[in-house]
Design an enzyme around this catalytic site. Structure first.
Site, PDB file in Angstrom:
ATOM      1  CG  ASN A  36      28.602  34.356 -21.635  1.00 40.26           C
ATOM      2  OD1 ASN A  36      27.535  35.552 -22.048  1.00 40.26           O
ATOM      3  ND2 ASN A  36      28.951  34.421 -20.577  1.00 40.26           N
ATOM      4  CD  GLU A  38      28.491  31.233 -17.524  1.00 46.73           C
ATOM      5  OE1 GLU A  38      27.768  31.056 -16.254  1.00 46.73           O
ATOM      6  OE2 GLU A  38      29.408  32.044 -17.600  1.00 46.73           O
ATOM      7  CB  CYS A  47      32.353  31.513 -25.958  1.00 47.94           C
ATOM      8  SG  CYS A  47      33.706  30.881 -24.782  1.00 47.94           S
ATOM      9  CD  GLU A  49      33.541  35.541 -28.030  1.00 44.54           C
ATOM     10  OE1 GLU A  49      33.046  34.881 -27.294  1.00 44.54           O
ATOM     11  OE2 GLU A  49      34.456  36.176 -27.624  1.00 44.54           O
ATOM     12  CB  CYS A  86      38.349  32.016 -25.284  1.00 41.59           C
ATOM     13  SG  CYS A  86      37.365  30.916 -26.032  1.00 41.59           S
ATOM     14  CB  CYS A  89      35.765  32.194 -29.643  1.00 44.95           C
ATOM     15  SG  CYS A  89      34.563  31.553 -28.643  1.00 44.95           S
TER      16      CYS A  89
HETATM   17  N1  THU Z   1      33.425  33.557 -22.548  1.00 41.21           N
HETATM   18  C1  THU Z   1      32.854  33.790 -23.774  1.00 41.21           C
HETATM   19  O1  THU Z   1      31.683  33.903 -23.989  1.00 41.21           O
HETATM   20  N2  THU Z   1      33.810  34.243 -24.953  1.00 41.21           N
HETATM   21  C2  THU Z   1      35.115  34.346 -24.562  1.00 41.21           C
HETATM   22  O2  THU Z   1      35.796  34.716 -25.559  1.00 41.21           O
HETATM   23  C3  THU Z   1      35.593  33.885 -23.298  1.00 41.21           C
HETATM   24  C4  THU Z   1      34.554  33.660 -22.233  1.00 41.21           C
HETATM   25  C5  THU Z   1      32.274  33.409 -21.715  1.00 41.21           C
HETATM   26  C6  THU Z   1      32.310  31.854 -21.023  1.00 41.21           C
HETATM   27  C7  THU Z   1      31.633  31.822 -19.829  1.00 41.21           C
HETATM   28  O3  THU Z   1      30.270  31.790 -19.856  1.00 41.21           O
HETATM   29  C8  THU Z   1      32.239  33.237 -19.210  1.00 41.21           C
HETATM   30  O4  THU Z   1      32.448  33.834 -20.440  1.00 41.21           O
HETATM   31  C9  THU Z   1      33.421  33.185 -18.158  1.00 41.21           C
HETATM   32  O5  THU Z   1      34.359  32.465 -18.815  1.00 41.21           O
END
Ligand code: THU
Length: 134
Positions: A36, A38, A47, A49, A86, A89
């Site tokens: 991930n 940010e 994310c 994925e 999520c 994704c």
């Molecule tokens: N996140 C992912 O990388 N994948 C997911 O399927 C759910 C959430 C990340 C997004 C954000 O940087 C952190 O997790 C918190 O939501």
């Protein structure tokens, strides 16, 4: 999953402190990773994925994805139950599964511990919206 664990260590998650690693095994034997990423403008982040599946699409277009492994937890590794991808994704991964003739096996876990397996993205996202509706 071992490669996904290493990818998680490189995540950029200074705001949520929740780090995610993803590794894809392609039909040509290559492994593509994501984590991930940010951003100070929160919705601009992405994310793990989607970073991984888009990287695979960018670097190896048309090469099937066989397996996808995810590991996710707060940075302190405190969460040890499987963490599923999520919805956004799932939608993104579905596009790639639909475009190939093989299912994508998905494996997901927390920082460690039990790994959950789905045989296909379809099992995680029934009634998917795809290009047949366009
Ligand atoms: N996140 C992912 O990388 N994948 C997911 O399927 C759910 C959430 C990340 C997004 C954000 O940087 C952190 O997790 C918190 O939501």
């Amino acid at each position: 999953m071992e490669v996904a664990i290493k990818a998680r260590q490189r995540a950029y998650a200074p705001y949520s402190n929740f780090t995610v690693g993803c590794a894809l095994l392609l039909e040509n034997g290559e492994i593509v990773t994501g984590n991930n990423q940010e951003n100070a403008a929160y919705p601009s982040g992405l994310c793990a994925e989607r970073v991984a599946i888009f990287a695979a699409g960018a670097q190896y277009p048309g090469v099937a994805v066989l397996k996808l492994a995810i590991t996710a937890s707060p940075k302190d590794d405190s969460f040890q139950q499987p963490v599923p991808p999520c919805g956004a994704c799932r939608q993104s991964i579905a596009e790639y599964e639909n475009n190939q003739d093989k299912d994508i096996e998905l494996y997901f876990m927390g920082a460690a511990g039990k790994v959950m397996k789905a045989h296909s993205l379809r099992d995680l996202l029934p009634l998917v919206f795809d290009k047949k509706y366009l």
